[in-house]
Write a protein that holds these residues in place. Structure first.
Motif, PDB file in Angstrom:
ATOM      1  N   SER A 108      58.983  39.263  63.069  1.00 48.49           N
ATOM      2  CA  SER A 108      58.840  37.807  63.170  1.00 48.49           C
ATOM      3  C   SER A 108      58.419  37.406  64.573  1.00 48.49           C
ATOM      4  N   LEU A 109      59.081  38.009  65.595  1.00 48.13           N
ATOM      5  CA  LEU A 109      58.729  37.683  66.977  1.00 48.13           C
ATOM      6  C   LEU A 109      57.289  38.084  67.275  1.00 48.13           C
ATOM      7  N   LEU A 110      56.889  39.258  66.786  1.00 50.84           N
ATOM      8  CA  LEU A 110      55.537  39.745  67.026  1.00 50.84           C
ATOM      9  C   LEU A 110      54.508  38.805  66.388  1.00 50.84           C
ATOM     10  N   SER A 111      54.841  38.269  65.166  1.00 51.23           N
ATOM     11  CA  SER A 111      53.924  37.363  64.468  1.00 51.23           C
ATOM     12  C   SER A 111      53.746  36.070  65.266  1.00 51.23           C
ATOM     13  N   LEU A 164      62.800  30.587  69.739  1.00 52.19           N
ATOM     14  CA  LEU A 164      62.396  29.713  70.833  1.00 52.19           C
ATOM     15  C   LEU A 164      61.166  30.299  71.504  1.00 52.19           C
ATOM     16  N   VAL A 165      60.221  29.418  71.876  1.00 51.75           N
ATOM     17  CA  VAL A 165      59.048  29.828  72.642  1.00 51.75           C
ATOM     18  C   VAL A 165      59.214  29.269  74.048  1.00 51.75           C
ATOM     19  N   LEU A 166      59.203  30.159  75.047  1.00 53.87           N
ATOM     20  CA  LEU A 166      59.381  29.764  76.445  1.00 53.87           C
ATOM     21  C   LEU A 166      58.061  29.905  77.173  1.00 53.87           C
ATOM     22  N   ASN A 167      57.804  28.985  78.115  1.00 54.50           N
ATOM     23  CA  ASN A 167      56.592  29.101  78.925  1.00 54.50           C
ATOM     24  C   ASN A 167      56.837  30.032  80.103  1.00 54.50           C
ATOM     25  N   ALA A 168      55.863  30.133  80.979  1.00 54.73           N
ATOM     26  CA  ALA A 168      55.948  31.078  82.097  1.00 54.73           C
ATOM     27  C   ALA A 168      57.021  30.691  83.096  1.00 54.73           C
ATOM     28  N   GLN A 169      57.555  29.426  83.006  1.00 56.61           N
ATOM     29  CA  GLN A 169      58.624  29.009  83.923  1.00 56.61           C
ATOM     30  C   GLN A 169      60.000  29.140  83.274  1.00 56.61           C
ATOM     31  N   GLY A 170      60.076  29.600  82.032  1.00 56.22           N
ATOM     32  CA  GLY A 170      61.351  29.810  81.352  1.00 56.22           C
ATOM     33  C   GLY A 170      61.835  28.604  80.588  1.00 56.22           C
ATOM     34  N   ASP A 171      61.030  27.509  80.501  1.00 54.33           N
ATOM     35  CA  ASP A 171      61.441  26.313  79.762  1.00 54.33           C
ATOM     36  C   ASP A 171      61.026  26.444  78.304  1.00 54.33           C
ATOM     37  N   ILE A 172      61.800  25.787  77.400  1.00 55.43           N
ATOM     38  CA  ILE A 172      61.492  25.835  75.963  1.00 55.43           C
ATOM     39  C   ILE A 172      60.327  24.884  75.683  1.00 55.43           C
ATOM     40  N   ILE A 173      59.279  25.432  75.016  1.00 56.52           N
ATOM     41  CA  ILE A 173      58.160  24.562  74.629  1.00 56.52           C
ATOM     42  C   ILE A 173      58.060  24.433  73.117  1.00 56.52           C
ATOM     43  N   LEU A 174      58.642  25.370  72.351  1.00 59.63           N
ATOM     44  CA  LEU A 174      58.703  25.281  70.887  1.00 59.63           C
ATOM     45  C   LEU A 174      60.085  25.723  70.451  1.00 59.63           C
ATOM     46  N   ASP A 175      60.628  25.036  69.399  1.00 63.57           N
ATOM     47  CA  ASP A 175      61.978  25.322  68.906  1.00 63.57           C
ATOM     48  C   ASP A 175      61.900  25.306  67.399  1.00 63.57           C
ATOM     49  N   SER A 176      62.177  26.465  66.756  1.00 63.37           N
ATOM     50  CA  SER A 176      62.065  26.535  65.293  1.00 63.37           C
ATOM     51  C   SER A 176      63.104  25.670  64.607  1.00 63.37           C
ATOM     52  N   VAL A 210      58.626  34.905  73.446  1.00 71.57           N
ATOM     53  CA  VAL A 210      59.171  34.435  72.174  1.00 71.57           C
ATOM     54  C   VAL A 210      60.560  35.029  72.071  1.00 71.57           C
ATOM     55  N   LEU A 211      61.561  34.177  71.856  1.00 76.19           N
ATOM     56  CA  LEU A 211      62.955  34.601  71.946  1.00 76.19           C
ATOM     57  C   LEU A 211      63.686  34.250  70.673  1.00 76.19           C
ATOM     58  N   SER A 212      64.463  35.216  70.185  1.00 70.67           N
ATOM     59  CA  SER A 212      65.396  34.968  69.103  1.00 70.67           C
ATOM     60  C   SER A 212      66.670  35.742  69.432  1.00 70.67           C
ATOM     61  N   ALA A 213      67.697  35.588  68.617  1.00 69.20           N
ATOM     62  CA  ALA A 213      68.963  36.267  68.904  1.00 69.20           C
ATOM     63  C   ALA A 213      69.702  36.515  67.607  1.00 69.20           C
ATOM     64  N   VAL A 214      70.412  37.632  67.578  1.00 66.89           N
ATOM     65  CA  VAL A 214      71.285  37.953  66.444  1.00 66.89           C
ATOM     66  C   VAL A 214      72.703  37.639  66.879  1.00 66.89           C
ATOM     67  N   ARG A 215      73.355  36.724  66.157  1.00 64.79           N
ATOM     68  CA  ARG A 215      74.721  36.379  66.531  1.00 64.79           C
ATOM     69  C   ARG A 215      75.639  37.588  66.358  1.00 64.79           C
ATOM     70  N   LEU A 216      76.551  37.753  67.329  1.00 68.39           N
ATOM     71  CA  LEU A 216      77.454  38.910  67.278  1.00 68.39           C
ATOM     72  C   LEU A 216      78.354  38.855  66.054  1.00 68.39           C
ATOM     73  N   SER A 217      78.567  37.693  65.518  1.00 68.48           N
ATOM     74  CA  SER A 217      79.390  37.578  64.307  1.00 68.48           C
ATOM     75  C   SER A 217      78.739  38.323  63.137  1.00 68.48           C
ATOM     76  N   TYR A 218      77.399  38.432  63.179  1.00 68.36           N
ATOM     77  CA  TYR A 218      76.708  39.170  62.113  1.00 68.36           C
ATOM     78  C   TYR A 218      77.151  40.627  62.101  1.00 68.36           C
TER      79      TYR A 218
END
Length: 757
Positions: free
Chosen positions: A67-70, A106-118, A178-186
């Motif tokens: 998904s991240l690669l896409s 989340l999509v972050l720009n080169a400064q680390g700010d969020i520019i897109l949020d799914s 492009v950033l995502s995360a798996v919750r540790l609860s999973y």
């Protein structure tokens, strides 16, 4: 018969022991087989479990990565990343897989700010420039998928495992991630289906040793590192396998089955505690072991009961035989001659030493009369003592005899009556060789006599005491120093005989002898004073003390050596005075003047006072020296020194500079006027003529004055300026004192003496 019974008893015991050992060995083998089966089953089950969990995690993580690669691929095709609404239309989040436990993309720009949020049409506000995954892509140190450290999410505040990929501009420059995360609860929910028993669980690590999940122990250890531990090193080196080891975090021994999670930098292991694996086997082993032990003990007990009667009979016979053998061995091993003789002096028993000493074999000794063994001459010497012993009086005496080898032996002989009530049945005779002891006693006496003569001959005082601190010996030098005689001091406390005092006080110093005994080590030389008991004459001494120990290292006393250094101390005092005083006039010399001047200047600085320096020279001294001789000139200098000291204060210093030149140091004066008053007093001392060899000789005086701090900051500068003023006084006609006025100014006349007749 006895031997056959003993053999039968041993056979019964050996048979019972072998039977018991066989039962025990069979039981141990059975238990070992059961234990191996338990372990093999546990290892196989854990290996299957870790493989199943690994494949499930691999599928989930691979889906997230795809998904991240896409999303990253779509972002790299977009020309303008600044327009958020247009960008959201071009990047399709709807196609992302919705997995249980997966956070928003989340999509972050080169400064680390969020520019897109799914998850939101308007991106949430947060910056991730400090995260490890962002810095890795920003610095160009990583390519492909990056799995970061498990941390609380900045947008959801849930503990998550971040996964990120970078995307780039058309020219290849870093554009963001492009950033995502798996919750540790999973992971905890996935691992919750596994029940491995107490102290057991499932662990997920990053490849560098960072803990991602540790079920069922909670999230307290998440984020900690076990890098460098023995278990982690094995995980990293072998990729997959099983082993038994101690846990780094809690020290519990567990069986580990582990594997890498696909292509991801993660390591999964199933850790089952040894106690859990062996719990069922342990219960079985205890039951079977106790039953086997009871069976073995019963077998041995029956054998012991059966053979006890034989052992009792054997013990009585063995003790009697042993006693007879031991007695014979002891008597024949004793280096002394031991024998038993009846009332008529016929031998009943003798040990092996008779053959060595008297040349009589044991087979001939029994029944032999004592006169045959000793010979008629020696028997005649000892017969009166033998008769007294036979009358009931024990006899002990020393004598010398020559044995059959021609060796002279010094022996102690004892005749002990053997009684039956009042009747003497015979004698027990013992001859003990004390030749070596006698030689040692003689040598000890010679050494003691040599030591006594040595101590009496040396020039230092020697005092010895025992462990209680009581005097045991004083040599003649010690008696001379202390005034104590040896017989009078013996038994007295050593601190009473040697009172060591400091040179300048009456307080006693610590006793070096007692200190040496207490510390069990020699004491360095201590300088002090010893006072004679009768005359109270004081002697300067150097006292050194050492403990005396026996061969076992126990302190039995101490010895002190006192060296009389009275003359050396007096000589040192004289040398010290010569170093600071003039030998002719006994006035302070230049060295002592320098020291006192430094003190006077320091005091003047604190008090706001002045220090005066007078440089004086006798007018006409050279003429007296030439006309009347140097001895008379020395007398003149001595008289002049005495007059100078009479004219000044006790706090002032009169120093002979050399020849007929003198320097006066006047500390703590208020002004130049006070220095002038002193100069007048000194000038008045020259009014009366000097009596030299009955001749009245008038003398004049020239001098110069300088003041601290006006004319100099140290003694050298003050002396130099006072000397310049004195030189000006001489140039102006002598018999006067002038005050230094500064550089380029002529010294001012302050005192002038009337012209001499």
């Amino acid at each position: 018969m006895l031997q056959s019974r003993k053999s039968l008893s041993h056979r019964l015991l050996w048979l019972a022991l072998l039977l018991s050992l066989g039962i025990g060995a069979l039981t141990v083998r059975t238990l070992w087989t059961l234990r191996n089966d338990e372990w093999n089953y546990a290892l196989q089950a854990n290996a299957n479990l870790v493989g199943t969990l690994s494949r499930s995690l691999e599928w989930t993580l691979d889906a997230v990565d795809q998904s991240l690669l896409s999303v990253a691929s779509e972002l790299e095709r977009v020309k303008d990343l600044s327009a958020t609404a247009q960008l959201r239309q071009q990047v399709r989040f709807e196609g992302l897989m919705r997995l249980q436990g997966l956070g928003d993309v989340l999509v972050l720009n080169a400064q680390g700010d969020i520019i897109l949020d799914s998850g939101f049409s308007e991106p949430r506000k947060a910056n991730f420039a400090d995260r490890d995954y962002f810095r890795a892509f920003k610095d160009g140190r990583h390519e492909g998928l990056f799995i970061g450290k498990p941390v609380p999410s900045r947008v959801s505040q849930l503990n998550s495992l971040p996964m990120a990929r970078a995307y780039h501009t058309p020219d290849g420059a870093f554009a963001g991630i492009v950033l995502s995360a798996v919750r540790l609860s999973y992971f905890n929910e996935l691992f919750a289906s596994v029940n491995l028993g107490d102290n057991s669980g499932v662990n997920l690590f990053r490849a560098d040793g960072i803990i991602v999940s540790r079920f069922p122990y909670g999230d307290l250890d998440v984020g900690k590192s076990i890098a460098g531990s023995a278990n982690m090193l094995r995980f990293q080196q072998e990729n997959q396998g099983s082993f038994v080891g101690l846990a780094e975090l809690d020290g519990v021994e567990r069986s580990y089955s582990f594997t890498r999670v696909g292509r991801f930098p993660l390591i999964l292991n199933v850790a089952q505690a040894r106690s859990t694996i062996e719990s069922k086997w342990t219960r079985s082993a205890w039951g079977l072991g106790m039953f086997t032990l009871l069976l073995m003990l019963s077998c041995m007990a029956l054998a012991v009961l059966f053979s006890r009667e034989l052992q009792r009979r054997q013990a009585i016979s063995a003790r009697l035989l042993r006693a007879e053998r031991d007695m014979s061995t002891i008597l024949h091993s004793i280096p002394s001659v031991v024998g038993s003789w009846d009332a008529n002096l016929y031998n009943r028993f003798g040990n092996q030493a008779h053959e060595i000493w008297f040349g009589v074999p044991l087979e001939k000794l029994r029944g032999m009369h004592m006169s045959e063994m000793l010979g008629s001459k020696r028997f005649g010497y000892t017969e009166p003592l033998l008769r007294k012993a036979l009358e009931g009086e024990p006899q002990v005496f020393e004598t010398t005899l020559t044995d059959k080898q021609g060796m002279a032996r010094h022996v102690i002989v004892s005749y002990t009556p053997e009684r039956d009530g009042e009747q003497v049945l015979g004698l027990f005779i013992q001859l003990t060789d004390i030749t070596d002891r006698k030689h040692m006693e003689d040598q000890l006496f010679e050494e003691k006599e040599l030591m006594r003569l040595t101590l009496q001959s040396i020039g230092d005082a020697v005092v010895c005491c025992n462990a209680a601190g009581h005097v045991t010996y004083l040599n003649p030098v010690a008696q001379r120093l202390t005034g104590w005689q040896g017989f009078d001091a013996a038994g007295r406390d050593v601190d009473e005989v040697i009172r060591l005092l400091p040179s300048d006080a009456e307080v006693e110093l610590d006793s070096p002898l007692r200190t040496a005994m207490q510390n069990d080590r020699p004491m360095a030389a201590t300088r002090g004073v010893v006072e004679h008991r009768a005359t109270h004459q004081r002697f300067d001494v150097e006292l050194s003390a050492s403990p005396i120990a026996d061969r076992h290292g126990h302190v039995t006393g101490a010895v002190a050596v006192l060296r009389d250094v009275t003359q050396a101390v007096a000589m040192a005092a004289r040398m010290a005075r010569l170093a600071h005083y003039d030998a002719l006039t006994d006035l302070p010399n230049r060295v002592l003047l320098q020291d006192r001047a430094q003190q006077a200047i320091a005091q003047a600085q604190r008090d706001g006072k002045h220090v005066g320096v007078l440089y004086l020279d006798l007018d006409g001294f050279k003429q007296v020296n030439d006309a009347m001789g140097h001895d008379v000139g020395d007398q003149l200098l001595v008289q002049w020194a005495q007059r100078l000291q009479a004219a000044v204060r006790q706090t002032d210093t009169v120093c002979r500079q050399g020849g007929d030149e003198f320097v006066l140091l006047l500390p703590g004066i208020g002004n130049a006027q006070q220095a002038t008053v002193v100069a007048r007093k000194i000038m008045a001392q020259c009014e009366a003529p000097f009596m030299l060899q009955g001749v009245a000789v008038p003398m004049g005086l020239s001098g110069g004055i300088s003041l601290y701090p006006e004319h100099g900051r140290d003694l050298d500068e003050l002396t130099r300026h006072a000397d310049a003023a004195m030189y000006a006084a001489k140039q102006a006609g002598r018999n006067q004192v002038r005050l230094y006025e500064g550089t380029g100014q002529p010294p001012r006349l302050v005192v002038q003496q009337a012209a001499l007749a």
